[in-house]
Design an enzyme around this catalytic site. Structure first.
Site, short mmCIF file in Angstrom:
data_model
loop_
_atom_site.label_atom_id
_atom_site.label_comp_id
_atom_site.label_asym_id
_atom_site.label_seq_id
_atom_site.Cartn_x
_atom_site.Cartn_y
_atom_site.Cartn_z
N ALA A 83 -71.01 -102.84 -3.52
CA ALA A 83 -72.32 -102.77 -2.87
C ALA A 83 -73.27 -101.99 -3.76
CB ALA A 83 -72.21 -102.07 -1.52
N GLU A 84 -74.54 -102.18 -3.53
CA GLU A 84 -75.54 -101.20 -3.95
C GLU A 84 -75.52 -100.15 -2.86
OE1 GLU A 84 -77.35 -100.87 -6.61
OE2 GLU A 84 -76.70 -102.73 -7.57
N SER A 85 -75.37 -98.86 -3.23
CA SER A 85 -74.99 -97.88 -2.22
C SER A 85 -75.95 -96.72 -2.04
CB SER A 85 -73.60 -97.33 -2.55
OG SER A 85 -73.67 -96.55 -3.73
N THR A 128 -70.72 -98.45 6.58
CA THR A 128 -71.25 -97.09 6.69
C THR A 128 -71.71 -96.78 8.11
OG1 THR A 128 -73.17 -95.78 6.02
CG2 THR A 128 -73.43 -98.12 5.86
N ASP A 129 -71.78 -95.50 8.44
CA ASP A 129 -72.32 -95.11 9.75
C ASP A 129 -73.85 -95.23 9.77
OD1 ASP A 129 -72.97 -92.98 8.08
OD2 ASP A 129 -72.19 -91.41 9.39
N GLU A 130 -74.46 -95.45 8.58
CA GLU A 130 -75.92 -95.50 8.54
C GLU A 130 -76.47 -96.73 9.26
OE1 GLU A 130 -77.71 -94.32 4.82
OE2 GLU A 130 -75.94 -93.18 4.27
N TYR A 153 -81.15 -100.06 2.39
CA TYR A 153 -79.69 -99.99 2.20
C TYR A 153 -78.95 -100.21 3.51
CZ TYR A 153 -75.08 -97.77 2.06
OH TYR A 153 -73.74 -97.52 2.21
N SER A 156 -79.25 -103.68 4.91
CA SER A 156 -78.45 -104.69 4.20
C SER A 156 -76.97 -104.55 4.57
CB SER A 156 -78.65 -104.59 2.68
OG SER A 156 -78.11 -103.40 2.17
N LYS A 157 -76.51 -103.33 4.78
CA LYS A 157 -75.11 -103.14 5.21
C LYS A 157 -74.95 -103.67 6.65
CE LYS A 157 -72.07 -101.42 3.36
NZ LYS A 157 -71.06 -101.91 2.39
N ASN A 183 -69.32 -89.66 2.12
CA ASN A 183 -68.15 -89.24 1.33
C ASN A 183 -68.58 -88.31 0.20
OD1 ASN A 183 -65.71 -91.91 1.17
ND2 ASN A 183 -67.06 -91.42 2.85
N PRO A 285 -88.93 -91.29 2.67
CA PRO A 285 -89.51 -92.05 3.79
C PRO A 285 -88.40 -92.60 4.70
CG PRO A 285 -90.15 -93.00 1.65
CD PRO A 285 -89.19 -91.89 1.37
P1 NAD Z 1 -70.75 -96.97 -5.71
O1 NAD Z 1 -72.22 -97.27 -5.84
O2 NAD Z 1 -70.20 -95.73 -6.31
O3 NAD Z 1 -69.90 -98.19 -6.32
C1 NAD Z 1 -70.23 -99.52 -6.07
C2 NAD Z 1 -69.39 -100.40 -6.99
O4 NAD Z 1 -69.72 -101.77 -6.69
C3 NAD Z 1 -69.69 -100.17 -8.48
O5 NAD Z 1 -68.48 -100.12 -9.21
C4 NAD Z 1 -70.51 -101.40 -8.87
O6 NAD Z 1 -70.32 -101.79 -10.23
C5 NAD Z 1 -69.95 -102.45 -7.91
N1 NAD Z 1 -70.94 -103.52 -7.68
C6 NAD Z 1 -72.25 -103.37 -7.34
N2 NAD Z 1 -72.84 -104.58 -7.27
C7 NAD Z 1 -71.88 -105.50 -7.55
C8 NAD Z 1 -71.88 -106.91 -7.62
N3 NAD Z 1 -73.00 -107.62 -7.41
N4 NAD Z 1 -70.72 -107.55 -7.92
C9 NAD Z 1 -69.58 -106.82 -8.14
N5 NAD Z 1 -69.53 -105.48 -8.11
C10 NAD Z 1 -70.67 -104.83 -7.82
O7 NAD Z 1 -70.47 -97.05 -4.14
P2 NAD Z 1 -69.44 -96.20 -3.26
O8 NAD Z 1 -70.08 -94.93 -2.88
O9 NAD Z 1 -68.11 -96.21 -3.92
O10 NAD Z 1 -69.38 -97.10 -1.93
C11 NAD Z 1 -68.42 -98.16 -1.81
C12 NAD Z 1 -68.61 -98.84 -0.47
O11 NAD Z 1 -68.44 -97.88 0.58
C13 NAD Z 1 -70.00 -99.44 -0.26
O12 NAD Z 1 -69.85 -100.68 0.40
C14 NAD Z 1 -70.73 -98.42 0.62
O13 NAD Z 1 -71.70 -99.07 1.43
C15 NAD Z 1 -69.56 -97.90 1.46
N6 NAD Z 1 -69.73 -96.52 1.96
C16 NAD Z 1 -70.06 -95.51 1.09
C17 NAD Z 1 -70.16 -94.21 1.58
C18 NAD Z 1 -70.50 -93.06 0.66
O14 NAD Z 1 -70.72 -91.94 1.15
N7 NAD Z 1 -70.53 -93.24 -0.65
C19 NAD Z 1 -69.94 -93.95 2.94
C20 NAD Z 1 -69.60 -95.01 3.80
C21 NAD Z 1 -69.50 -96.30 3.28
P1 TYD Z 2 -77.33 -88.98 -0.21
O1 TYD Z 2 -76.23 -88.31 -0.96
O2 TYD Z 2 -78.32 -89.80 -0.97
O3 TYD Z 2 -76.63 -89.83 0.95
P2 TYD Z 2 -77.30 -90.59 2.24
O4 TYD Z 2 -78.76 -90.71 2.05
O5 TYD Z 2 -76.62 -91.93 2.18
O6 TYD Z 2 -76.91 -89.78 3.43
O7 TYD Z 2 -78.14 -87.86 0.58
C1 TYD Z 2 -77.49 -86.99 1.49
C2 TYD Z 2 -78.57 -86.14 2.14
O8 TYD Z 2 -79.13 -85.27 1.16
C3 TYD Z 2 -79.74 -86.93 2.72
O9 TYD Z 2 -80.19 -86.30 3.92
C4 TYD Z 2 -80.81 -86.84 1.63
C5 TYD Z 2 -80.54 -85.48 1.01
N1 TYD Z 2 -80.87 -85.35 -0.44
C6 TYD Z 2 -81.66 -84.27 -0.87
O10 TYD Z 2 -82.13 -83.44 -0.07
N2 TYD Z 2 -81.91 -84.17 -2.22
C7 TYD Z 2 -81.44 -85.06 -3.14
O11 TYD Z 2 -81.75 -84.94 -4.34
C8 TYD Z 2 -80.62 -86.15 -2.67
C9 TYD Z 2 -80.06 -87.16 -3.64
C10 TYD Z 2 -80.36 -86.24 -1.31
#
Ligand code: NAD
Ligand code: TYD
Length: 348
Positions: A83-85, A128-130, A153, A156-157, A183, A285
């Site tokens: 995903a784009e995350s 995600t919980d978002e 984001y 789209s999820k 995470n 925003p």
């Molecule tokens: P990340 O951005 O670190 O990694 C995303 C990976 O997906 C990358 O390796 C990227 O190369 C790959 N990718 C992106 N676009 C692609 C495409 N078009 N085709 C193939 N590969 C592609 O993301 P993450 O933080 O590891 O999150 C992984 C999943 O978990 C996501 O679906 C995200 O929505 C979900 N998630 C993340 C969190 C968090 O806190 N990071 C929490 C809950 C759920």
């Molecule tokens: P983030 O790690 O981008 O995760 P998400 O937006 O998916 O929860 O941000 C976590 C929280 O931290 C969010 O409330 C936005 C805030 N934040 C800052 O205050 N400063 C920063 O530079 C970033 C990246 C996030």
């Protein structure tokens, strides 16, 4: 089983593969990743030579390539992380979020539907919980909370979650969905709050806090999330959704304070000097105020609970970044510097 893991070179996917490939030699894991800015192949170094691990560079927005992947590897199971995350990136450029998160998920569902016999296979969707939007000062997200996403984001999820459920109801595709809170841990790209703050502390750069820093996130150590996903893959009910969370609600400002303290403790730096780097900048925003998860379903049905506390998890995370400056240098490409300029340039 042949298990196709999408996005396995990203933060959570790489932690998942590093944990499970050595533990399950009876399964074959195929990591499918386009290697975008967020990926780092070095994250897979510990398992790269394992006989039950393979890598395929495929963009999931390419429908033909996804079909070819299924033909070649004949997966029994898909664990879909790709995903784009990042919320801030989705505000500056939403198009790629629609393409990867919605169309990419659709391409995988279509391949699964057309290649698997009815009732065969398992499509595990990592979400995600978002998708549930923002909470006020009280209450928790349950699996029945109405979807109300705020950012491109999370929208789209949410759309991808709906597609996954629709494929279950309409085509009887065996699916499972997990919706997890924020995470943190090793291998996270330093655009997200925790690794960004750690590295800025180490480099004595400003620590940019959006708005007043009172937004609350429910933090979960990444391997606790990976164990939860695996419990659902192995033992969760088909067609069911499981919320995953850390019972760890912390305000952003308190996260930053604790990080400054932990960095100071582990490096011998002066904590007041680090705390003085805190800088309040323009708010995001549509910034969701609070996320908090009711994880009782996965606890009661599958016996999952997180192992790390926020304190132990943060120490491990800070130590990991201290020990892995080479990894950090590899992910900090020119593209990452352009992103920093675009996101923080006009926040003042
Ligand atoms: P990340 O951005 O670190 O990694 C995303 C990976 O997906 C990358 O390796 C990227 O190369 C790959 N990718 C992106 N676009 C692609 C495409 N078009 N085709 C193939 N590969 C592609 O993301 P993450 O933080 O590891 O999150 C992984 C999943 O978990 C996501 O679906 C995200 O929505 C979900 N998630 C993340 C969190 C968090 O806190 N990071 C929490 C809950 C759920
Ligand atoms: P983030 O790690 O981008 O995760 P998400 O937006 O998916 O929860 O941000 C976590 C929280 O931290 C969010 O409330 C936005 C805030 N934040 C800052 O205050 N400063 C920063 O530079 C970033 C990246 C996030």
């Amino acid at each position: 089983m042949n298990i196709l893991v999408t996005g396995g070179a990203g933060f959570i996917g790489a932690n998942f593969l590093n944990l499970l490939v050595p533990r399950h030699p009876e399964h074959r894991f195929i990591n499918v990743d386009a290697l975008t800015y967020a990926a780092n192949p070095a994250s897979l170094d510990p398992i790269a030579d394992r006989p039950n691990y393979a890598f395929a560079r495929v963009d999931i927005t390419d429908a033909d390539a996804v079909q070819a992947l299924f033909a070649e590897h004949e997966p029994d199971c898909v664990v879909h992380f790709a995903a784009e995350s990042h919320v801030d990136r989705s505000i500056l450029g939403p198009r790629q979020f629609v393409r990867t998160n919605i169309e990419g998920t659709f391409n995988l569902l279509e391949a699964a539907r057309t290649r698997w016999a009815p009732g065969d296979g398992l499509f595990h969707h990592v979400s995600t919980d978002e998708v549930y939007g923002s909470l006020g000062p009280t209450g928790l997200f349950t699996e029945d909370t109405r979807y109300d996403p705020s950012s491109p984001y999370s929208a789209s999820k949410a759309a991808s979650d709906h597609l996954v459920r629709a494929y279950h109801r309409t085509f009887r595709l065996p699916v499972k969905i997990t919706n997890c809170s924020n995470n943190y841990g090793p291998l996270q790209f330093p655009e997200k709050l925790i690794p960004l703050m750690i590295l800025n502390c180490l480099e004595r750069k400003p620590l940019p806090i959006y708005g007043e820093g009172t937004n609350v996130r429910d933090w979960l150590y990444v391997t606790d999330h990976c164990e939860a996903i695996w419990a659902v893959v192995e033992r969760g009910a088909v067609g069911r959704t499981y919320n995953i969370g850390g019972h760890n609600e912390v305000r952003n400002i308190d996260v930053v304070d604790r990080l400054c303290e932990t960095v100071a403790e582990l490096t011998g730096q002066d904590v007041d000097g680090l705390l003085a780097l805190k800088t309040y900048v323009k708010d995001r925003p549509g910034h969701d105020h609070r996320y908090a998860i009711d994880a009782s379903r996965i606890g009661e049905e599958l016996g999952w609970t997180p192992k790390e506390t926020f304190e132990t998890g943060l120490r491990k995370t800070v130590q990991w970044y201290l020990d892995h400056s080479e990894w950090v240098d590899k992910v900090r490409s020119g593209e990452y510097r352009n992103w920093l300029d675009a996101n923080y340039g006009d926040r003042g």
